[in-house]
Each structure stands twice: as C-alpha cells, then as structure tokens.
Design a protein around this motif. Structure first.
Motif, PDB file in Angstrom:
ATOM      1  N   THR A  65       0.599  -1.187   0.279  1.00 24.42           N
ATOM      2  CA  THR A  65      -0.016  -0.004  -0.091  1.00 24.42           C
ATOM      3  C   THR A  65       0.557   1.283  -0.187  1.00 24.42           C
ATOM      4  N   LEU A  66       1.849   1.108   0.668  1.00 21.62           N
ATOM      5  CA  LEU A  66       2.572   2.206   1.025  1.00 21.62           C
ATOM      6  C   LEU A  66       3.592   2.493  -1.267  1.00 21.62           C
ATOM      7  N   MET A  67       4.230   1.852  -1.304  1.00 23.05           N
ATOM      8  CA  MET A  67       4.294   1.697  -2.499  1.00 23.05           C
ATOM      9  C   MET A  67       3.742   1.909  -3.563  1.00 23.05           C
ATOM     10  N   GLN A  68       2.744   1.569  -3.486  1.00 26.43           N
ATOM     11  CA  GLN A  68       1.526   2.259  -4.362  1.00 26.43           C
ATOM     12  C   GLN A  68       0.858   3.689  -3.893  1.00 26.43           C
ATOM     13  N   LYS A  69       1.011   3.866  -3.097  1.00 26.94           N
ATOM     14  CA  LYS A  69       1.020   5.496  -2.697  1.00 26.94           C
ATOM     15  C   LYS A  69       2.296   6.538  -2.993  1.00 26.94           C
ATOM     16  N   ILE A  70       3.402   5.977  -2.584  1.00 26.93           N
ATOM     17  CA  ILE A  70       4.034   7.050  -3.156  1.00 26.93           C
ATOM     18  C   ILE A  70       4.037   7.130  -4.561  1.00 26.93           C
ATOM     19  N   SER A  71       3.682   5.890  -5.863  1.00 29.05           N
ATOM     20  CA  SER A  71       3.599   5.794  -7.170  1.00 29.05           C
ATOM     21  C   SER A  71       2.492   6.675  -7.683  1.00 29.05           C
ATOM     22  N   ALA A 101      -0.384   5.964  10.346  1.00 33.33           N
ATOM     23  CA  ALA A 101      -1.124   6.090   8.693  1.00 33.33           C
ATOM     24  C   ALA A 101      -0.139   7.249   7.688  1.00 33.33           C
ATOM     25  N   ILE A 102      -1.207   7.003   6.552  1.00 36.45           N
ATOM     26  CA  ILE A 102      -0.841   8.229   5.839  1.00 36.45           C
ATOM     27  C   ILE A 102      -1.406   8.446   4.983  1.00 36.45           C
ATOM     28  N   GLN A 103      -1.308   9.759   4.538  1.00 36.82           N
ATOM     29  CA  GLN A 103      -2.576  10.583   4.026  1.00 36.82           C
ATOM     30  C   GLN A 103      -1.878  10.741   2.580  1.00 36.82           C
ATOM     31  N   LEU A 104      -3.314  11.132   1.491  1.00 37.06           N
ATOM     32  CA  LEU A 104      -2.339  11.756  -0.235  1.00 37.06           C
ATOM     33  C   LEU A 104      -2.923  13.440  -0.102  1.00 37.06           C
ATOM     34  N   ILE A 105      -1.772  14.072   0.103  1.00 36.70           N
ATOM     35  CA  ILE A 105      -2.331  15.607   0.021  1.00 36.70           C
ATOM     36  C   ILE A 105      -2.003  16.228  -1.325  1.00 36.70           C
ATOM     37  N   TYR A 205       9.558  -5.537   6.156  1.00 37.05           N
ATOM     38  CA  TYR A 205       8.934  -4.223   5.051  1.00 37.05           C
ATOM     39  C   TYR A 205       9.992  -2.858   4.844  1.00 37.05           C
ATOM     40  N   THR A 206      11.446  -2.978   3.622  1.00 34.63           N
ATOM     41  CA  THR A 206      11.847  -1.698   3.849  1.00 34.63           C
ATOM     42  C   THR A 206      10.600  -0.099   2.382  1.00 34.63           C
ATOM     43  N   VAL A 207      10.525   0.515   2.402  1.00 36.93           N
ATOM     44  CA  VAL A 207      10.823   1.155   1.625  1.00 36.93           C
ATOM     45  C   VAL A 207      11.663   2.525   1.396  1.00 36.93           C
ATOM     46  N   ILE A 209      12.532   5.866  -1.216  1.00 37.92           N
ATOM     47  CA  ILE A 209      12.034   7.308  -2.133  1.00 37.92           C
ATOM     48  C   ILE A 209      13.873   7.732  -2.442  1.00 37.92           C
ATOM     49  N   ASP A 210      13.803   7.612  -3.879  1.00 34.78           N
ATOM     50  CA  ASP A 210      14.363   8.043  -4.141  1.00 34.78           C
ATOM     51  C   ASP A 210      14.400   9.249  -4.233  1.00 34.78           C
ATOM     52  N   PRO A 211      15.178  10.488  -3.929  1.00 38.47           N
ATOM     53  CA  PRO A 211      15.085  11.639  -2.726  1.00 38.47           C
ATOM     54  C   PRO A 211      14.848  12.824  -4.242  1.00 38.47           C
ATOM     55  N   VAL A 212      15.868  12.080  -5.443  1.00 42.43           N
ATOM     56  CA  VAL A 212      16.181  12.665  -6.854  1.00 42.43           C
ATOM     57  C   VAL A 212      15.002  12.601  -7.817  1.00 42.43           C
ATOM     58  N   THR A 213      14.538  11.225  -7.782  1.00 40.10           N
ATOM     59  CA  THR A 213      13.697  10.998  -8.860  1.00 40.10           C
ATOM     60  C   THR A 213      12.143  10.419  -8.708  1.00 40.10           C
ATOM     61  N   GLY A 214      11.962  10.767  -7.432  1.00 39.94           N
ATOM     62  CA  GLY A 214      10.807  10.203  -6.504  1.00 39.94           C
ATOM     63  C   GLY A 214      10.572   8.350  -6.318  1.00 39.94           C
ATOM     64  N   ARG A 215      11.330   7.536  -6.701  1.00 35.62           N
ATOM     65  CA  ARG A 215      10.721   6.464  -7.420  1.00 35.62           C
ATOM     66  C   ARG A 215      10.894   5.804  -6.011  1.00 35.62           C
ATOM     67  N   GLY A 216      10.104   4.694  -5.480  1.00 35.47           N
ATOM     68  CA  GLY A 216      10.021   3.963  -4.601  1.00 35.47           C
ATOM     69  C   GLY A 216      10.333   2.534  -4.547  1.00 35.47           C
ATOM     70  N   HIS A 217      11.531   2.502  -4.083  1.00 33.06           N
ATOM     71  CA  HIS A 217      11.961   0.832  -3.998  1.00 33.06           C
ATOM     72  C   HIS A 217      11.138  -0.246  -3.143  1.00 33.06           C
ATOM     73  N   SER A 218      11.376  -1.226  -3.377  1.00 29.50           N
ATOM     74  CA  SER A 218      11.584  -1.783  -1.910  1.00 29.50           C
ATOM     75  C   SER A 218      12.300  -3.118  -1.720  1.00 29.50           C
ATOM     76  N   TYR A 219      12.485  -3.692  -0.481  1.00 34.09           N
ATOM     77  CA  TYR A 219      12.942  -4.177  -0.050  1.00 34.09           C
ATOM     78  C   TYR A 219      12.211  -5.995   0.757  1.00 34.09           C
ATOM     79  N   ARG A 220      12.308  -7.091   0.980  1.00 33.40           N
ATOM     80  CA  ARG A 220      11.523  -7.671   1.704  1.00 33.40           C
ATOM     81  C   ARG A 220      11.797  -8.490   1.867  1.00 33.40           C
ATOM     82  N   PRO A 221      12.804  -9.584   2.992  1.00 34.03           N
ATOM     83  CA  PRO A 221      13.331 -10.627   3.044  1.00 34.03           C
ATOM     84  C   PRO A 221      12.687 -12.162   3.190  1.00 34.03           C
TER      85      PRO A 221
END
Length: 221
Positions: A65-71, A101-105, A205-207, A209-221
């Motif tokens: 869900t966090l990855m989806q909101k970033i995207s 919690a998170i919220q898109l604004i 679950y680690t997420v 966020i690239d500060p330059v491009t805004g892209r999200g990356h995830s890592y899940r063991p």
C-alpha cells in the motif's frame, strides 16, 4: 382333519431378528478423548505457523500500500502539474509509537496549505507499524520545518500526532534533503515491535524513496 405344517429347510432361520444387520458401534469415551487430544495437538502445532503467515500477509499488504501511494503521488504530481504530498502520521497507539497512518494530499508551496486528496490509510488495522530510529532514518535529519510539525486536523490532532511530509514535484524531484542511503523507512509487525529497535526482526518491509527521482523501491526478506 388338521393339515400338517410344511417342514422348513434346515438353511432357513425362522427367527426374523437374526437377519438384522448389526448396529454400528459408537465411539467409546476413551476413543473420543484420544481423538480430541490429537486434534488439539495438531491445532497447537499449526497455530504458530498460521499466525506467522497472517502477520506476513498483513505486513506485505501494508508495504504494498505504501509503495502504491508513493507511485500515485508521483504520477499525480507529473500528470496534473502540481505538487502532491504524502503525509506520515506518527503517534502512540496501544503503547506502540511510530507511523500508524498515511494520507495523500495536495500541497501549495506558496501558502503552505495542504488539502487531503483521499481518506487516510491505516496500517492493517494495527497489525503493522512504521518504526522510528535506526531502521527508518529518512525523517531523522534535514527535515524542513514546513514538512513536519503537530497535526492540525482531526482525527490526528486529537491523537497528538506529528506529521512528516514528502512532497513530489512535477519535475520528478522531491522535498527530501537526505542522501539515498538514508532515504528509507521500515515496517514491522506490531508483535515484533520494540522501542528503539536497532536491528530488523526476521520479518519486515523496507521502502526507499529516491530523493531525486521520487521513485519508490522496496525490500522484503
């Protein structure tokens, strides 16, 4: 004159009761107790694995869900040509302190006014939390004063929440002022939560966020 009765063959049994099928034998009390004990043992052995699977599924759902909101924030900022932010709300819930919690604004840099674009998302009904500290260094340094502070709107204001905001701009950049190596946050199951965690639990679950491009990356063991 009495007519003699015919003789029955020796193979015929005159008794009608002897041809009834034998009644099914019921379980004895001892057998029932043994079966119940075996079933209980199987449940006891399977319970930890079932609980672990449920926690893993909840953690994956929260991270996805966090990855989806970033995207989504990145896409809306680019397609609508305006800054879009993602607010992270940190507060204490059931003695667990972190982001719940998170919220898109929609964000206006000129006035510093944020307008919710959708309802807040809560992490898996209390089954997961974004922890603070070593495992989530993104908001520990170089956070602009306009991108953090006490929550000003309910329900987070009543909860005494603090927000941290990541703004995504139309040119693809973000408001983050941290190096890529520290631009990440970590979700853990609430069962594994410990205050001041310095090592990740077996399940997390680690997420990033690239500060330059805004892209999200995830890592899940």
């Amino acid at each position: 004159m009495n007519t003699p009765l015919p003789l029955l063959p020796s193979s015929v049994d005159p008794s009608p009761h002897r041809h009834r099928p034998p009644a099914a034998r019921a379980f004895s009390l001892v057998e029932t107790v043994i079966v119940v004990a075996l079933v209980s043992m199987l449940f006891a052995l399977a319970a930890p694995y079932t609980i672990s699977a449920i926690q893993a599924a909840s953690l994956s759902s929260a991270g996805d869900t966090l990855m989806q909101k970033i995207s989504l924030a990145q896409q809306k900022a680019t397609s609508e040509n305006r800054p879009v932010g993602l607010d992270f709300f940190y507060y204490n819930k059931d003695e667990i302190k972190g982001c719940h919690a998170i919220q898109l604004i929609s964000y206006d840099p000129a006035t510093n006014i944020a307008t919710p674009l959708e309802p807040a998302v809560y992490w898996s009904e209390g089954r997961a939390v974004l922890v603070e500290g070593v495992l989530s260094p993104m908001f520990t340094t170089n956070v602009s004063a306009i991108n953090t502070g006490p929550a000003t709107a309910d329900p987070f204001k009543k909860l005494g929440a603090t927000f941290y905001r990541v703004v995504f701009y139309p040119n693809g950049s973000t408001s983050l002022k941290v190096p890529l190596r520290t631009a990440y946050l970590t979700l853990v199951a609430t069962k594994n939560y410990k205050q001041d965690m310095d090592k990740p639990p077996p399940n997390y679950y680690t997420v990033q966020i690239d500060p330059v491009t805004g892209r999200g990356h995830s890592y899940r063991p």
